[in-house]
Write a protein that holds these residues in place. Structure first.
Motif, PDB file in Angstrom:
ATOM      1  N   PRO A 157      12.591   1.662   5.136  1.00  0.00           N
ATOM      2  CA  PRO A 157      11.618   0.620   4.814  1.00  0.00           C
ATOM      3  C   PRO A 157      10.180   1.162   4.841  1.00  0.00           C
ATOM      4  O   PRO A 157       9.906   2.173   5.489  1.00  0.00           O
ATOM      5  CB  PRO A 157      11.802  -0.413   5.927  1.00  0.00           C
ATOM      6  CG  PRO A 157      13.150  -0.133   6.499  1.00  0.00           C
ATOM      7  CD  PRO A 157      13.348   1.345   6.342  1.00  0.00           C
ATOM      8  N   VAL A 158       9.295   0.472   4.132  1.00  0.00           N
ATOM      9  CA  VAL A 158       7.875   0.825   4.119  1.00  0.00           C
ATOM     10  C   VAL A 158       7.044  -0.400   4.455  1.00  0.00           C
ATOM     11  O   VAL A 158       7.472  -1.534   4.233  1.00  0.00           O
ATOM     12  CB  VAL A 158       7.410   1.385   2.758  1.00  0.00           C
ATOM     13  CG1 VAL A 158       8.055   2.703   2.453  1.00  0.00           C
ATOM     14  CG2 VAL A 158       7.644   0.400   1.643  1.00  0.00           C
ATOM     15  N   THR A 159       5.860  -0.159   4.983  1.00  0.00           N
ATOM     16  CA  THR A 159       4.895  -1.219   5.255  1.00  0.00           C
ATOM     17  C   THR A 159       3.622  -0.895   4.495  1.00  0.00           C
ATOM     18  O   THR A 159       3.007   0.155   4.716  1.00  0.00           O
ATOM     19  CB  THR A 159       4.583  -1.321   6.759  1.00  0.00           C
ATOM     20  OG1 THR A 159       5.801  -1.565   7.467  1.00  0.00           O
ATOM     21  CG2 THR A 159       3.604  -2.448   7.040  1.00  0.00           C
ATOM     22  N   LEU A 160       3.235  -1.784   3.585  1.00  0.00           N
ATOM     23  CA  LEU A 160       1.985  -1.642   2.846  1.00  0.00           C
ATOM     24  C   LEU A 160       0.925  -2.425   3.610  1.00  0.00           C
ATOM     25  O   LEU A 160       1.106  -3.609   3.899  1.00  0.00           O
ATOM     26  CB  LEU A 160       2.131  -2.188   1.421  1.00  0.00           C
ATOM     27  CG  LEU A 160       0.887  -2.114   0.543  1.00  0.00           C
ATOM     28  CD1 LEU A 160       0.482  -0.667   0.279  1.00  0.00           C
ATOM     29  CD2 LEU A 160       1.128  -2.843  -0.773  1.00  0.00           C
ATOM     30  N   VAL A 161      -0.176  -1.763   3.965  1.00  0.00           N
ATOM     31  CA  VAL A 161      -1.245  -2.379   4.733  1.00  0.00           C
ATOM     32  C   VAL A 161      -2.477  -2.505   3.846  1.00  0.00           C
ATOM     33  O   VAL A 161      -2.930  -1.517   3.263  1.00  0.00           O
ATOM     34  CB  VAL A 161      -1.580  -1.550   5.996  1.00  0.00           C
ATOM     35  CG1 VAL A 161      -2.697  -2.202   6.788  1.00  0.00           C
ATOM     36  CG2 VAL A 161      -0.338  -1.357   6.854  1.00  0.00           C
ATOM     37  N   LEU A 162      -3.006  -3.728   3.735  1.00  0.00           N
ATOM     38  CA  LEU A 162      -4.216  -3.990   2.963  1.00  0.00           C
ATOM     39  C   LEU A 162      -5.351  -4.225   3.951  1.00  0.00           C
ATOM     40  O   LEU A 162      -5.244  -5.097   4.818  1.00  0.00           O
ATOM     41  CB  LEU A 162      -4.048  -5.225   2.077  1.00  0.00           C
ATOM     42  CG  LEU A 162      -3.090  -5.093   0.901  1.00  0.00           C
ATOM     43  CD1 LEU A 162      -1.649  -5.195   1.350  1.00  0.00           C
ATOM     44  CD2 LEU A 162      -3.383  -6.170  -0.115  1.00  0.00           C
TER      45      LEU A 162
ATOM     46  N   ILE B 249      -8.731  -1.160   0.974  1.00  0.00           N
ATOM     47  CA  ILE B 249      -8.018   0.089   1.246  1.00  0.00           C
ATOM     48  C   ILE B 249      -6.526  -0.236   1.338  1.00  0.00           C
ATOM     49  O   ILE B 249      -6.138  -1.168   2.031  1.00  0.00           O
ATOM     50  CB  ILE B 249      -8.506   0.736   2.553  1.00  0.00           C
ATOM     51  CG1 ILE B 249      -9.975   1.136   2.407  1.00  0.00           C
ATOM     52  CG2 ILE B 249      -7.639   1.934   2.918  1.00  0.00           C
ATOM     53  CD1 ILE B 249     -10.624   1.585   3.699  1.00  0.00           C
ATOM     54  N   LEU B 250      -5.723   0.513   0.606  1.00  0.00           N
ATOM     55  CA  LEU B 250      -4.271   0.361   0.647  1.00  0.00           C
ATOM     56  C   LEU B 250      -3.679   1.591   1.318  1.00  0.00           C
ATOM     57  O   LEU B 250      -3.930   2.719   0.888  1.00  0.00           O
ATOM     58  CB  LEU B 250      -3.688   0.246  -0.764  1.00  0.00           C
ATOM     59  CG  LEU B 250      -4.201  -0.882  -1.648  1.00  0.00           C
ATOM     60  CD1 LEU B 250      -3.599  -0.775  -3.037  1.00  0.00           C
ATOM     61  CD2 LEU B 250      -3.895  -2.219  -1.041  1.00  0.00           C
TER      62      LEU B 250
END
Length: 128
Positions: free
Chosen positions: A55-60, A95-96
C-alpha cells in the motif's frame, strides 16, 4: 469583462508512474511544490497500480514558497485502488509526497492534479 472558466492539469507523475521502494518516502513535486494560487479549487486523482507490492499513502501538504505549512489530506491506497478528491485551494503551493509501506518490492503510483480557475488567471484569453 466575462472570463471563461476551465480546468487544467497542473501536475502529473510520468507515464510510467512514480515507483517508491517499500519503506521509502518520496516528494513528487520537488521543493516549493506545485503552484495552486491561480486556481479556485483543485482535484487530485491517484491510483496505486495493480503491480504494486504494498500500500501507499499520498500526503498533500499546503505550502507557502518553500515552507510547508500544514497537512491537507492523506490518501491511503492498497494495490489496485483509486481515489479522487476535490479541495478549495489551501494556499499558494501544494506539496505531494508518497510513502510506501514497509515490506518487499515497491509501489507504483499515478497522480494527476487538476486546477480549476479562469482562463485569464491561467494565461489564456479572456472573452468578453
Amino acid at each position: 469583462m466575462n472570463t471563461v472558466n476551465e480546468t487544467r492539469m497542473i501536475f502529473r507523475t510520468g507515464r510510467d508512474a512514480a515507483v517508491i521502494p517499500a519503506g521509502a518516502e518520496v516528494t513528487l513535486t520537488g521543493n516549493g511544490g506545485v503552484k495552486v494560487s491561480d486556481c479556485r479549487s483543485i482535484r487530485i486523482y491517484c491510483a496505486s497500480r495493480e503491480s504494486s507490492a504494498c500500500p501507499v499513502t499520498l500526503v498533500l501538504m499546503a505550502a507557502e514558497g518553500e515552507e510547508t505549512l500544514a497537512p491537507l489530506d492523506r490518501i491511503v491506497l492498497a494495490p489496485g485502488e483509486k481515489a479522487t478528491r476535490a479541495y478549495d485551494v489551501p494556499g499558494t503551493s501544494l506539496i505531494l509526497s508518497v510513502q510506501a509501506d514497509r515490506g518487499g518490492g515497491a509501489a507504483s503510483l499515478d497522480a494527476i492534479l487538476y486546477g480549476y480557475g479562469s482562463r485569464g488567471i491561467f494565461g489564456g484569453t479572456a472573452r468578453g
